[in-house]
Design a protein around this motif. Structure first.
Motif, PDB file in Angstrom:
ATOM      1  N   PHE A  37       0.844  -1.190   0.000  1.00  0.00           N
ATOM      2  CA  PHE A  37       0.000   0.000   0.000  1.00  0.00           C
ATOM      3  C   PHE A  37       0.880   1.241   0.000  1.00  0.00           C
ATOM      4  O   PHE A  37       1.692   1.435   0.908  1.00  0.00           O
ATOM      5  CB  PHE A  37      -0.924  -0.007   1.221  1.00  0.00           C
ATOM      6  CG  PHE A  37      -1.820  -1.209   1.261  1.00  0.00           C
ATOM      7  CD1 PHE A  37      -3.031  -1.207   0.609  1.00  0.00           C
ATOM      8  CD2 PHE A  37      -1.421  -2.369   1.926  1.00  0.00           C
ATOM      9  CE1 PHE A  37      -3.848  -2.323   0.633  1.00  0.00           C
ATOM     10  CE2 PHE A  37      -2.225  -3.483   1.957  1.00  0.00           C
ATOM     11  CZ  PHE A  37      -3.447  -3.470   1.301  1.00  0.00           C
ATOM     12  N   LYS A  75      -2.861  -2.593   5.376  1.00  0.00           N
ATOM     13  CA  LYS A  75      -3.859  -1.685   4.805  1.00  0.00           C
ATOM     14  C   LYS A  75      -4.345  -0.666   5.842  1.00  0.00           C
ATOM     15  O   LYS A  75      -4.432   0.529   5.557  1.00  0.00           O
ATOM     16  CB  LYS A  75      -5.040  -2.498   4.274  1.00  0.00           C
ATOM     17  CG  LYS A  75      -6.148  -1.662   3.682  1.00  0.00           C
ATOM     18  CD  LYS A  75      -7.270  -2.553   3.170  1.00  0.00           C
ATOM     19  CE  LYS A  75      -8.409  -1.751   2.579  1.00  0.00           C
ATOM     20  NZ  LYS A  75      -9.480  -2.626   2.062  1.00  0.00           N
ATOM     21  N   GLN A 128      -3.332   0.612  -3.632  1.00  0.00           N
ATOM     22  CA  GLN A 128      -3.020  -0.793  -3.367  1.00  0.00           C
ATOM     23  C   GLN A 128      -2.340  -1.359  -4.609  1.00  0.00           C
ATOM     24  O   GLN A 128      -2.878  -1.306  -5.708  1.00  0.00           O
ATOM     25  CB  GLN A 128      -4.296  -1.576  -3.083  1.00  0.00           C
ATOM     26  CG  GLN A 128      -4.054  -3.055  -2.886  1.00  0.00           C
ATOM     27  CD  GLN A 128      -5.353  -3.817  -2.633  1.00  0.00           C
ATOM     28  OE1 GLN A 128      -6.360  -3.231  -2.292  1.00  0.00           O
ATOM     29  NE2 GLN A 128      -5.288  -5.122  -2.814  1.00  0.00           N
TER      30      GLN A 128
END
Length: 151
Positions: A20, A39, A62
């Protein structure tokens, strides 16, 4: 011995790496701030950077890298701008000052003035009549004084 679907799924997941990226918008371009594996950590970092009000926009991208095909896919999972912040603040102000209009009485309309209506008449004498009376009384009083003095 054939492999089960679970073993194939695990092997496929192992061949993919997910990361990420936290990006900030500076000088009319996106700048990479950090790369994280978690995340939730990336989202909280992005929100913290955005709340610092140093950047006009922040996003989290992402990136999924597939080792088997040696390719990667990117997808924006969070993005916010100054306009979003201003809209949220305006909406909060609006809901705070919102009035319950269900019990409100309808406004009464003012009667319209028409050109056929007579203008309002003034009561009492006009200014010119008063000035004329003052001049006559003053002249009479002055004439009376002259007559009394001549006696």
């Amino acid at each position: 011995m054939p492999k089960s679907d679970e073993q194939i799924g695990i092997k496929a997941m192992m061949s993919q790496a997910v990361s990420f990226e936290v990006d900030t918008y500076q000088n009319n371009r996106w700048v990479l701030e950090c790369v994280l594996d978690d995340k939730d950590m990336a989202l909280s970092t992005a929100k913290r950077l955005y709340d610092s009000k140093r950047f006009s926009a922040v996003r989290v991208v992402q990136e999924t890298y597939d080792e088997n095909s040696n390719s990667s896919r990117e997808r924006v999972i969070f993005e916010t701008t100054v306009a979003d912040r201003d809209n949220r603040a305006a909406k909060a102000r609006q809901t705070a000052t919102k009035v319950d209009r269900s019990e409100r009485q309808p406004l009464k309309k003012r009667p319209r003035k028409t050109t056929e209506q007579n203008p309002a008449k003034k009561s009492g004498p006009s200014l010119w009549v008063l000035l004329l009376l003052f001049a006559i009384i003053s002249a009479g009083g002055l004439g009376l004084l002259v007559y009394v003095k001549s006696l």
